[in-house]
Design an enzyme around this catalytic site. Structure first.
Site, mmCIF file in Angstrom:
data_model
loop_
_atom_site.group_PDB
_atom_site.id
_atom_site.type_symbol
_atom_site.label_atom_id
_atom_site.label_comp_id
_atom_site.label_asym_id
_atom_site.label_seq_id
_atom_site.Cartn_x
_atom_site.Cartn_y
_atom_site.Cartn_z
ATOM 1 N N LYS A 97 0.831 -1.211 0.000
ATOM 2 C CA LYS A 97 0.000 0.000 0.000
ATOM 3 C C LYS A 97 0.867 1.264 0.000
ATOM 4 O O LYS A 97 0.616 2.216 -0.746
ATOM 5 C CB LYS A 97 -0.924 -0.032 1.223
ATOM 6 C CG LYS A 97 -1.664 1.263 1.504
ATOM 7 C CD LYS A 97 -2.596 1.612 0.354
ATOM 8 C CE LYS A 97 -3.102 3.030 0.470
ATOM 9 N NZ LYS A 97 -4.310 3.173 1.207
ATOM 10 N N CYS A 139 -3.666 10.787 1.845
ATOM 11 C CA CYS A 139 -3.003 9.509 1.543
ATOM 12 C C CYS A 139 -1.682 9.730 0.822
ATOM 13 O O CYS A 139 -0.618 9.421 1.352
ATOM 14 C CB CYS A 139 -3.910 8.662 0.670
ATOM 15 S SG CYS A 139 -5.572 8.548 1.328
HETATM 16 N N1 SAJ Z 1 -2.829 14.634 -8.600
HETATM 17 C C1 SAJ Z 1 -2.099 15.426 -9.485
HETATM 18 N N2 SAJ Z 1 -1.800 14.918 -10.718
HETATM 19 C C2 SAJ Z 1 -2.202 13.661 -11.106
HETATM 20 C C3 SAJ Z 1 -2.919 12.864 -10.191
HETATM 21 C C4 SAJ Z 1 -3.234 13.378 -8.952
HETATM 22 O O1 SAJ Z 1 -1.729 16.556 -9.175
HETATM 23 O O2 SAJ Z 1 -1.909 13.280 -12.249
HETATM 24 C C5 SAJ Z 1 -3.145 15.158 -7.257
HETATM 25 C C6 SAJ Z 1 -4.650 15.318 -7.007
HETATM 26 O O3 SAJ Z 1 -5.133 16.525 -7.541
HETATM 27 C C7 SAJ Z 1 -4.707 15.258 -5.507
HETATM 28 C C8 SAJ Z 1 -3.587 14.277 -5.152
HETATM 29 O O4 SAJ Z 1 -2.747 14.214 -6.290
HETATM 30 O O5 SAJ Z 1 -4.407 16.518 -4.933
HETATM 31 C C9 SAJ Z 1 -4.059 12.881 -4.803
HETATM 32 O O6 SAJ Z 1 -5.115 12.487 -5.660
HETATM 33 P P1 SAJ Z 1 -5.243 11.023 -6.266
HETATM 34 O O7 SAJ Z 1 -6.466 10.983 -7.091
HETATM 35 O O8 SAJ Z 1 -3.968 10.638 -6.919
HETATM 36 O O9 SAJ Z 1 -5.331 10.077 -5.004
HETATM 37 P P2 SAJ Z 1 -6.226 10.008 -3.662
HETATM 38 O O10 SAJ Z 1 -5.440 10.611 -2.558
HETATM 39 O O11 SAJ Z 1 -7.600 10.491 -3.869
HETATM 40 O O12 SAJ Z 1 -6.297 8.392 -3.495
HETATM 41 C C10 SAJ Z 1 -5.083 7.654 -3.457
HETATM 42 C C11 SAJ Z 1 -5.208 6.459 -4.423
HETATM 43 N N3 SAJ Z 1 -3.905 5.851 -4.612
HETATM 44 C C12 SAJ Z 1 -3.401 5.607 -5.842
HETATM 45 O O13 SAJ Z 1 -3.976 5.922 -6.862
HETATM 46 C C13 SAJ Z 1 -2.083 4.899 -5.914
HETATM 47 C C14 SAJ Z 1 -6.234 5.459 -3.867
HETATM 48 O O14 SAJ Z 1 -6.256 4.294 -4.687
HETATM 49 C C15 SAJ Z 1 -5.859 5.083 -2.434
HETATM 50 O O15 SAJ Z 1 -6.803 4.161 -1.881
HETATM 51 C C16 SAJ Z 1 -5.909 6.355 -1.610
HETATM 52 O O16 SAJ Z 1 -4.874 7.222 -2.117
HETATM 53 C C17 SAJ Z 1 -5.647 6.000 -0.155
HETATM 54 O O17 SAJ Z 1 -6.623 5.963 0.626
HETATM 55 O O18 SAJ Z 1 -4.499 5.688 0.196
#
Ligand code: SAJ
Length: 435
Positions: A216, A270
């Site tokens: 994870k 996360c």
């Molecule tokens: N973000 C970017 N650019 C991207 C992707 C995301 O700037 O290309 C930013 C988003 O705007 C946000 C942050 O990253 O601020 C996180 O967003 P996210 O959609 O990547 O992830 P979370 O935090 O909503 O959920 C993540 C997920 N992990 C992965 O995709 C590896 C989810 O599957 C996990 O269950 C979750 O963390 C968790 O609970 O750990």
């Protein structure tokens, strides 16, 4: 083994949807939360968090009698622990994870444990946390045998199965995602995998507890490092006069390149947290992981500096006084199409701008009815998109659907900073065009 009664400890963003999905399969679920307001809300068939389709699922589960909430644990066949794992006290530069919520959860369920029970830790945890959990349980219940001592024949089985669902799409991903299940022994793993197969359509893949914990943390660190690369490229491109959005589209045409999207920083509870769990356990060896964290954490400050430069440009171009300039921040949530402001870089940027430009900041957030006190106390106002278009500087912070769909036009005396690539025209033409 029969799974007739499931207890979910911690009814937050993970625990409540998980409880609701299991209850929707016609299994009795007892949700436990130390917050009486949360317990009362759920027992009335309502919810205290925002997640698509969750409200109706919880409502049906409560009305049909499959889901009940309580502040005190009761006997069950399976205990799922989904409590927070934050950092220890504020200002802790080492970012050491705080396992006190897990410890408290263990101590609260220990007195109702019975022979044959399965205890699963779902909270994202540092390597070794599941072993600690088994230890806390064993210390409280010396009359029962635990797998770390008794091996395969233990009275109680203990496993880790990290949640991996995406906020905004939790109910789908809870069912469709593969699950990594790591038991203290093989029997613990197998039993936990059989339990998840009740409601998971993805595969349940079995490993040991330490690997499941690290898996994870690795997933979220991988994403953080990749976003840091995109964020760093956006700063480099700004310096070199290259459109980063066009650049990424072009580079991603390579069959082995897949660059993520730059943004105003990385938010949520996360991706910005979990890499530190690895770094705090292996500080010397986690150089890339730590650097990615610093790159992403510094991005909001870069955005703020750029906005201040744009305000200066407006002053020069229009001869306006600084006090008459209006800055519109589009989006406050930590990512698109959700209402969650926690650990949001868009909030960090808007808050700092509202302090610098008191009473001059307009905020657009389709998912809010009123602004948080921290912003309104600095004179920021919640406005709609059409009003925001009258501002001098438009700062696009979140690619909510409502914002992406709005026809934003930047006039000659206006300036815009688009941190999400929404305003960029599609400059990548394929020739010959695919029809
Ligand atoms: N973000 C970017 N650019 C991207 C992707 C995301 O700037 O290309 C930013 C988003 O705007 C946000 C942050 O990253 O601020 C996180 O967003 P996210 O959609 O990547 O992830 P979370 O935090 O909503 O959920 C993540 C997920 N992990 C992965 O995709 C590896 C989810 O599957 C996990 O269950 C979750 O963390 C968790 O609970 O750990």
């Amino acid at each position: 083994m029969e799974f007739n009664r499931i207890s979910v400890i911690g009814l937050g963003y993970i625990g409540l949807p998980t409880a609701a999905v299991i209850a929707s399969r016609g299994i009795e679920v007892l949700g436990v939360d130390s917050n009486q307001h949360v317990v009362d809300t759920i027992n009335k068939g309502n919810i205290h968090i925002v997640e698509p389709e969750l409200a109706s699922m919880v409502h049906s589960a409560v009305v049909d009698g499959f889901l009940r909430a309580t502040a005190e644990p009761e006997q069950a066949d399976v205990f799922l622990i989904a409590v927070p794992t934050p950092f220890k006290a504020e200002g802790n530069d080492d970012h050491v994870p705080d396992l006190s919520y897990i410890e408290a959860a263990c101590k609260s369920i220990a007195h109702v444990l019975q022979k044959g029970n399965l205890v699963i830790l779902e909270s994202t945890s540092p390597v070794g946390a599941t072993e600690k959990m088994a230890q806390w349980l064993a210390e409280t219940r010396p009359d029962l045998s635990f797998p770390q001592y008794a091996g395969e024949g233990s009275d109680i089985r203990v496993a880790h199965c990290p949640e991996r669902v995406l906020p905004g799409n939790i109910l789908q991903e809870l069912v469709s995602n593969d699950r990594v299940v790591g038991g203290i022994t093989n029997r613990c793993s197998t039993m936990a995998a059989v339990f998840y197969s009740i409601f998971v359509k993805g595969e349940c893949i079995v490993t040991n507890a330490r690997t499941a914990e690290m898996c994870k943390l690795t997933e979220n660190s991988f994403r953080d490092v990749n976003i840091a690369f995109a964020n760093e490229m956006s700063i480099i491109c700004d310096e070199l006069g290259v459109d980063v959005w066009e650049l990424i589209k072009l580079a991603n045409r390579h069959p082995r390149v897949n660059i993520l999207k730059p943004g105003p920083g990385v938010g949520g509870h996360c991706i910005a947290v979990d890499p530190w769990f690895i770094a705090s356990q292996a500080p010397e060896s986690s150089r890339l992981i730590k650097t990615a964290r610093y790159v992403n954490d510094e991005k909001p400050s870069w955005v703020i500096r750029k906005v201040k430069e744009l305000v200066e440009e407006v002053l020069t171009a229009t001869g306006k006084y600084e006090k008459d300039v209006r800055v519109a921040c589009l989006g406050l949530a930590f990512k698109a199409n959700i209402d969650d402001l926690r650990e949001s870089p868009a909030m960090e940027v808007t808050l700092e701008l509202s302090k610098t430009f008191k009473n001059q900041v307009w905020a657009v957030e389709p998912y809010l009815e009123e602004l948080p006190e921290s912003l309104s106390s600095n004179g920021a106002k919640l406005v709609g998109l059409s009003k925001a278009m009258e501002s001098d500087v438009i700062v696009l912070l979140v690619d909510h659907k409502e914002i992406v769909d709005y026809p934003i036009e930047v006039g000659p005396n206006q300036r815009a900073l688009d941190t999400r690539g929404v305003l960029t025209e599609n400059k990548v033409f394929a020739f010959p065009a695919k029809g």
